[in-house]
Motif scaffolding. Structure first.
Motif, PDB file in Angstrom:
ATOM      1  N   UNK A  42       0.832  -1.203   0.000  1.00  0.00           N
ATOM      2  CA  UNK A  42       0.000   0.000   0.000  1.00  0.00           C
ATOM      3  C   UNK A  42       0.870   1.257   0.000  1.00  0.00           C
ATOM      4  N   UNK A  43       1.935   1.242   0.813  1.00  0.00           N
ATOM      5  CA  UNK A  43       2.855   2.380   0.844  1.00  0.00           C
ATOM      6  C   UNK A  43       3.535   2.565  -0.507  1.00  0.00           C
ATOM      7  N   UNK A  44       4.046   1.479  -1.081  1.00  0.00           N
ATOM      8  CA  UNK A  44       4.709   1.554  -2.379  1.00  0.00           C
ATOM      9  C   UNK A  44       3.727   2.014  -3.459  1.00  0.00           C
ATOM     10  N   UNK A  45       2.507   1.514  -3.400  1.00  0.00           N
ATOM     11  CA  UNK A  45       1.476   1.882  -4.372  1.00  0.00           C
ATOM     12  C   UNK A  45       1.178   3.382  -4.313  1.00  0.00           C
ATOM     13  N   UNK A  46       1.023   3.916  -3.116  1.00  0.00           N
ATOM     14  CA  UNK A  46       0.746   5.344  -2.967  1.00  0.00           C
ATOM     15  C   UNK A  46       1.924   6.175  -3.473  1.00  0.00           C
ATOM     16  N   UNK A  47       3.139   5.745  -3.175  1.00  0.00           N
ATOM     17  CA  UNK A  47       4.314   6.487  -3.633  1.00  0.00           C
ATOM     18  C   UNK A  47       4.446   6.450  -5.158  1.00  0.00           C
ATOM     19  N   UNK A  48       4.173   5.306  -5.751  1.00  0.00           N
ATOM     20  CA  UNK A  48       4.258   5.186  -7.210  1.00  0.00           C
ATOM     21  C   UNK A  48       3.196   6.052  -7.881  1.00  0.00           C
ATOM     22  N   UNK A  49       1.963   5.988  -7.386  1.00  0.00           N
ATOM     23  CA  UNK A  49       0.882   6.793  -7.974  1.00  0.00           C
ATOM     24  C   UNK A  49       1.160   8.283  -7.790  1.00  0.00           C
ATOM     25  N   UNK A  50       1.703   8.669  -6.647  1.00  0.00           N
ATOM     26  CA  UNK A  50       2.037  10.073  -6.414  1.00  0.00           C
ATOM     27  C   UNK A  50       3.142  10.540  -7.357  1.00  0.00           C
ATOM     28  N   UNK A  51       4.128   9.694  -7.583  1.00  0.00           N
ATOM     29  CA  UNK A  51       5.213  10.040  -8.502  1.00  0.00           C
ATOM     30  C   UNK A  51       4.691  10.220  -9.919  1.00  0.00           C
ATOM     31  N   UNK A  52       3.927   9.261 -10.385  1.00  0.00           N
ATOM     32  CA  UNK A  52       3.392   9.335 -11.746  1.00  0.00           C
ATOM     33  C   UNK A  52       2.436  10.521 -11.867  1.00  0.00           C
ATOM     34  N   UNK A  53       1.584  10.716 -10.872  1.00  0.00           N
ATOM     35  CA  UNK A  53       0.637  11.830 -10.902  1.00  0.00           C
ATOM     36  C   UNK A  53       1.322  13.183 -10.900  1.00  0.00           C
ATOM     37  N   UNK A  54       2.318  13.338 -10.066  1.00  0.00           N
ATOM     38  CA  UNK A  54       3.038  14.610 -10.002  1.00  0.00           C
ATOM     39  C   UNK A  54       3.765  14.935 -11.285  1.00  0.00           C
ATOM     40  N   UNK A  55       4.473  13.961 -11.806  1.00  0.00           N
ATOM     41  CA  UNK A  55       5.197  14.203 -13.057  1.00  0.00           C
ATOM     42  C   UNK A  55       4.240  14.382 -14.232  1.00  0.00           C
ATOM     43  N   UNK A  56       3.115  13.680 -14.226  1.00  0.00           N
ATOM     44  CA  UNK A  56       2.117  13.870 -15.283  1.00  0.00           C
ATOM     45  C   UNK A  56       1.519  15.270 -15.212  1.00  0.00           C
ATOM     46  N   UNK A  57       1.265  15.747 -14.002  1.00  0.00           N
ATOM     47  CA  UNK A  57       0.709  17.086 -13.840  1.00  0.00           C
ATOM     48  C   UNK A  57       1.683  18.147 -14.341  1.00  0.00           C
ATOM     49  N   UNK A  58       2.940  18.008 -13.982  1.00  0.00           N
ATOM     50  CA  UNK A  58       3.946  18.979 -14.432  1.00  0.00           C
ATOM     51  C   UNK A  58       4.085  18.937 -15.950  1.00  0.00           C
ATOM     52  N   UNK A  59       4.180  17.739 -16.505  1.00  0.00           N
ATOM     53  CA  UNK A  59       4.323  17.617 -17.961  1.00  0.00           C
ATOM     54  C   UNK A  59       3.087  18.120 -18.688  1.00  0.00           C
ATOM     55  N   UNK A  60       1.897  17.820 -18.169  1.00  0.00           N
ATOM     56  CA  UNK A  60       0.667  18.310 -18.797  1.00  0.00           C
ATOM     57  C   UNK A  60       0.585  19.832 -18.713  1.00  0.00           C
ATOM     58  N   UNK A  61       1.031  20.403 -17.603  1.00  0.00           N
ATOM     59  CA  UNK A  61       1.030  21.862 -17.467  1.00  0.00           C
ATOM     60  C   UNK A  61       1.958  22.501 -18.493  1.00  0.00           C
ATOM     61  N   UNK A  62       3.133  21.939 -18.650  1.00  0.00           N
ATOM     62  CA  UNK A  62       4.068  22.464 -19.650  1.00  0.00           C
ATOM     63  C   UNK A  62       3.487  22.301 -21.041  1.00  0.00           C
ATOM     64  N   UNK A  63       2.925  21.140 -21.319  1.00  0.00           N
ATOM     65  CA  UNK A  63       2.330  20.891 -22.630  1.00  0.00           C
ATOM     66  C   UNK A  63       1.204  21.874 -22.909  1.00  0.00           C
ATOM     67  N   UNK A  64       0.330  22.065 -21.944  1.00  0.00           N
ATOM     68  CA  UNK A  64      -0.823  22.933 -22.150  1.00  0.00           C
ATOM     69  C   UNK A  64      -0.449  24.401 -22.226  1.00  0.00           C
ATOM     70  N   UNK A  65       0.390  24.851 -21.316  1.00  0.00           N
ATOM     71  CA  UNK A  65       0.639  26.283 -21.235  1.00  0.00           C
ATOM     72  C   UNK A  65       1.762  26.769 -22.128  1.00  0.00           C
ATOM     73  N   UNK A  66       2.600  25.893 -22.587  1.00  0.00           N
ATOM     74  CA  UNK A  66       3.706  26.320 -23.441  1.00  0.00           C
ATOM     75  C   UNK A  66       3.525  25.917 -24.898  1.00  0.00           C
ATOM     76  N   UNK A  67       2.875  24.788 -25.141  1.00  0.00           N
ATOM     77  CA  UNK A  67       2.773  24.297 -26.515  1.00  0.00           C
ATOM     78  C   UNK A  67       1.363  24.494 -27.065  1.00  0.00           C
TER      79      UNK A  67
END
Length: 112
Positions: A42-67
């Motif tokens: 459960x701990x590993x699952x939450x950390x993995x989902x948080x990592x993927x979610x955070x990086x996806x949010x940052x990448x989507x923000x760059x994609x949306x606001x810059x491109x």
């Protein structure tokens, strides 16, 4: 034509997010040295989902606001808006399901 390019960029981003999610999950399970219990999963699952979610949010923000910075494409309203939201976070949705699938196949994880 611009709308087509925007959707194409969003689909490419979604595919890259799915491949990134697979890589993060494989690396996390391969390097986990802690106990193999449901609580540790459960701990590993939450950390993995948080990592993927955070990086996806940052990448989507760059994609949306810059491109893809166009007012008509940026609105998340209606069915196209739902599709855009799902594509932006496709890595997270995929990672949430894939982590459970790989856990069941991984040796040493407690099955309950």
């Amino acid at each position: 034509m611009t709308s087509f390019i925007n959707w194409l960029a969003l689909f490419v981003f979604a595919l890259a997010a799915i491949l990134f999610a697979r890589w993060v999950i494989h690396q996390s399970f391969a390097r986990w040295t802690g106990p193999k219990t449901p609580v540790s999963f459960a701990f590993l699952y939450v950390m993995v989902v948080a990592t993927i979610g955070g990086l996806s949010f940052v990448a989507a923000s760059v994609l949306y606001y810059e491109i893809l910075f166009q007012d008509a494409f940026m609105q998340l309203i209606g069915v196209p808006g739902v599709a855009k939201f799902l594509l932006m976070f496709s890595g997270v949705w995929y990672g949430m399901l894939y982590a459970f699938k790989i856990k069941d196949k991984a040796e040493g994880w407690a099955k309950r």
